[in-house]
Design an enzyme around this catalytic site. Sequence first.
Site, PDB file in Angstrom:
ATOM      1  N   HIS A 117       7.571   1.568  15.301  1.00 30.78           N
ATOM      2  CA  HIS A 117       7.955   0.109  15.459  1.00 30.78           C
ATOM      3  C   HIS A 117       8.809  -0.191  16.479  1.00 30.78           C
ATOM      4  O   HIS A 117       9.487  -1.287  16.559  1.00 30.78           O
ATOM      5  CB  HIS A 117       8.298  -0.556  13.894  1.00 30.78           C
ATOM      6  CG  HIS A 117       7.066  -0.534  13.135  1.00 30.78           C
ATOM      7  ND1 HIS A 117       7.255  -0.759  11.725  1.00 30.78           N
ATOM      8  CD2 HIS A 117       5.842  -0.359  13.032  1.00 30.78           C
ATOM      9  CE1 HIS A 117       6.272  -0.460  11.123  1.00 30.78           C
ATOM     10  NE2 HIS A 117       5.381  -0.257  12.167  1.00 30.78           N
ATOM     11  N   CYS A 128       8.680  -6.094  34.914  1.00 31.03           N
ATOM     12  CA  CYS A 128       8.211  -4.689  35.620  1.00 31.03           C
ATOM     13  C   CYS A 128       7.684  -3.721  34.930  1.00 31.03           C
ATOM     14  O   CYS A 128       7.389  -2.604  35.042  1.00 31.03           O
ATOM     15  CB  CYS A 128       9.590  -4.029  36.422  1.00 31.03           C
ATOM     16  SG  CYS A 128      10.880  -3.601  35.251  1.00 31.03           S
ATOM     17  N   GLY A 184      11.308   6.131   1.189  1.00 28.22           N
ATOM     18  CA  GLY A 184      11.841   4.754   1.262  1.00 28.22           C
ATOM     19  C   GLY A 184      11.371   3.645   1.961  1.00 28.22           C
ATOM     20  O   GLY A 184      11.674   2.955   2.690  1.00 28.22           O
ATOM     21  N   THR A 185       9.982   3.734   1.833  1.00 27.27           N
ATOM     22  CA  THR A 185       9.038   2.572   2.262  1.00 27.27           C
ATOM     23  C   THR A 185       8.096   2.203   1.392  1.00 27.27           C
ATOM     24  O   THR A 185       7.826   2.749   0.358  1.00 27.27           O
ATOM     25  CB  THR A 185       8.196   3.213   3.675  1.00 27.27           C
ATOM     26  OG1 THR A 185       7.410   2.279   3.890  1.00 27.27           O
ATOM     27  CG2 THR A 185       7.409   4.638   3.245  1.00 27.27           C
ATOM     28  N   LEU A 210      13.055   4.670  -4.132  1.00 28.14           N
ATOM     29  CA  LEU A 210      13.827   4.377  -5.294  1.00 28.14           C
ATOM     30  C   LEU A 210      13.085   3.652  -6.466  1.00 28.14           C
ATOM     31  O   LEU A 210      13.401   4.053  -7.652  1.00 28.14           O
ATOM     32  CB  LEU A 210      14.732   3.078  -4.604  1.00 28.14           C
ATOM     33  CG  LEU A 210      15.835   2.381  -5.430  1.00 28.14           C
ATOM     34  CD1 LEU A 210      17.033   3.595  -5.742  1.00 28.14           C
ATOM     35  CD2 LEU A 210      16.596   1.154  -5.033  1.00 28.14           C
TER      36      LEU A 210
HETATM   37  P1  OAD Z   1      10.432  -2.595   2.610  1.00 31.55           P
HETATM   38  O1  OAD Z   1      11.532  -3.313   2.474  1.00 31.55           O
HETATM   39  O2  OAD Z   1       9.257  -3.087   2.421  1.00 31.55           O
HETATM   40  O3  OAD Z   1      10.575  -1.405   1.593  1.00 31.55           O
HETATM   41  C1  OAD Z   1      11.626  -0.712   1.495  1.00 31.55           C
HETATM   42  C2  OAD Z   1      11.480   0.484   0.621  1.00 31.55           C
HETATM   43  O4  OAD Z   1      12.486   1.052   0.019  1.00 31.55           O
HETATM   44  C3  OAD Z   1      11.327  -0.278  -1.186  1.00 31.55           C
HETATM   45  O5  OAD Z   1      10.326   0.572  -1.662  1.00 31.55           O
HETATM   46  C4  OAD Z   1      12.443   0.157  -1.789  1.00 31.55           C
HETATM   47  O6  OAD Z   1      12.269   0.192  -3.254  1.00 31.55           O
HETATM   48  C5  OAD Z   1      13.046   1.330  -0.999  1.00 31.55           C
HETATM   49  N1  OAD Z   1      14.352   1.629  -1.178  1.00 31.55           N
HETATM   50  C6  OAD Z   1      15.479   0.786  -1.382  1.00 31.55           C
HETATM   51  N2  OAD Z   1      16.570   1.389  -1.291  1.00 31.55           N
HETATM   52  C7  OAD Z   1      16.350   2.748  -1.141  1.00 31.55           C
HETATM   53  C8  OAD Z   1      17.149   3.751  -1.419  1.00 31.55           C
HETATM   54  N3  OAD Z   1      18.605   3.738  -1.441  1.00 31.55           N
HETATM   55  N4  OAD Z   1      16.680   4.999  -1.377  1.00 31.55           N
HETATM   56  C9  OAD Z   1      15.646   5.029  -1.392  1.00 31.55           C
HETATM   57  N5  OAD Z   1      14.490   4.199  -1.322  1.00 31.55           N
HETATM   58  C10 OAD Z   1      15.064   3.039  -1.114  1.00 31.55           C
HETATM   59  O7  OAD Z   1      10.726  -1.561   4.178  1.00 31.55           O
HETATM   60  P2  OAD Z   1       9.772  -0.664   5.143  1.00 31.55           P
HETATM   61  O8  OAD Z   1       8.617  -0.070   4.018  1.00 31.55           O
HETATM   62  O9  OAD Z   1      10.422  -0.025   5.802  1.00 31.55           O
HETATM   63  O10 OAD Z   1       7.902  -3.828  10.413  1.00 31.55           O
HETATM   64  O11 OAD Z   1       8.813  -1.883   5.608  1.00 31.55           O
HETATM   65  C11 OAD Z   1       7.776  -1.716   6.601  1.00 31.55           C
HETATM   66  C12 OAD Z   1       7.798  -2.612   7.673  1.00 31.55           C
HETATM   67  O12 OAD Z   1       7.719  -3.727   7.316  1.00 31.55           O
HETATM   68  C13 OAD Z   1       9.037  -2.367   8.652  1.00 31.55           C
HETATM   69  O13 OAD Z   1       9.069  -1.398   9.650  1.00 31.55           O
HETATM   70  C14 OAD Z   1       9.168  -3.588   9.275  1.00 31.55           C
HETATM   71  C15 OAD Z   1       8.727  -4.554   8.072  1.00 31.55           C
HETATM   72  O14 OAD Z   1       8.241  -5.869   8.362  1.00 31.55           O
HETATM   73  C16 OAD Z   1       7.888  -4.505  11.357  1.00 31.55           C
HETATM   74  O15 OAD Z   1       9.036  -5.462  11.612  1.00 31.55           O
HETATM   75  C17 OAD Z   1       6.855  -4.469  12.336  1.00 31.55           C
END
Ligand code: OAD
Length: 244
Positions: A117, A128, A184-185, A210
């Site tokens: 991303h 450019c 963590g996604t 989490l």
């Molecule tokens: P999210 O905010 O959607 O998800 C974050 C995840 O991390 C959740 O499932 C939480 O439960 C988990 N989490 C939170 N704290 C944690 C911890 N300490 N340890 C482990 N897990 C934890 O974020 P992403 O999945 O990264 O894209 O979001 C995906 C994309 O959506 C991003 O790259 C961004 C966003 O819109 C763009 O901007 C194109």
Amino acid sequence: MTRPSGAAAPPGAVVLTGAGVSRESGLSTFRDPDGVWRRVRIEDVATPEAFARDPARVQEFYDARRAQLADPAVRPNAAHRALAELDRRWPGDFLLVTQNVDDLHGRAGSERLLHMHGELAKARCLRCGAVERSPPRLADSPPCPACGERGGLRPHVVWFGEMPLGMERIEEALARCGLFVSIGTSGSVYPAAGFVATVRGRARTVELNLEPSEGSALFDEARQGPATRLVPEFVDALLRDAGA
Ligand code: OAD
């Protein structure tokens, strides 16, 4: 250490990370209750249409996020460090694919790293085409470090409706991997959310998060807890089992 002849080659590994891996470094996730998308609307700051309509607003949003990375309190945590260690010591192919635009994996020492991303630390010139280290504030219309033109720089991040970066390399790594780990996604943004379905059945799939993500049931194994605890534990066991 050399492998005895006839021993199975270690599997290729692909690790996918999201905002949860940087949460304990002080950076907000997107969809948790205190997440970025609870405070601002995607349509206002993270689409090409938003940039065309109100470039200053979009630049200010990413300038503020870039400034956070310069805060000395924001630094790689134990999960970033464990993944850098895995990169150094994993005996097979390895690729860390991150959806994060922060620079914490790189600062922790990860090298086989792909920012699908984009990266806050970089800016792209619409005049450019150069992708260079970003000046701290794009809202001030600084000159492009490559062509010198003002007003053409945008953050080198992928907006909704744009194509993620490095998909060819990612697909190749997924096609060859025997281990896929998602960390963590929330599993709510494609194509990253679909990687587990791509490799399922031929690779070991593990989720470290989490809480269970939207696609949790698709993984062979899902462990819940904070990344700074789960990731070092998981990496230690993996390296021990691989004899690395
Ligand atoms: P999210 O905010 O959607 O998800 C974050 C995840 O991390 C959740 O499932 C939480 O439960 C988990 N989490 C939170 N704290 C944690 C911890 N300490 N340890 C482990 N897990 C934890 O974020 P992403 O999945 O990264 O894209 O979001 C995906 C994309 O959506 C991003 O790259 C961004 C966003 O819109 C763009 O901007 C194109």
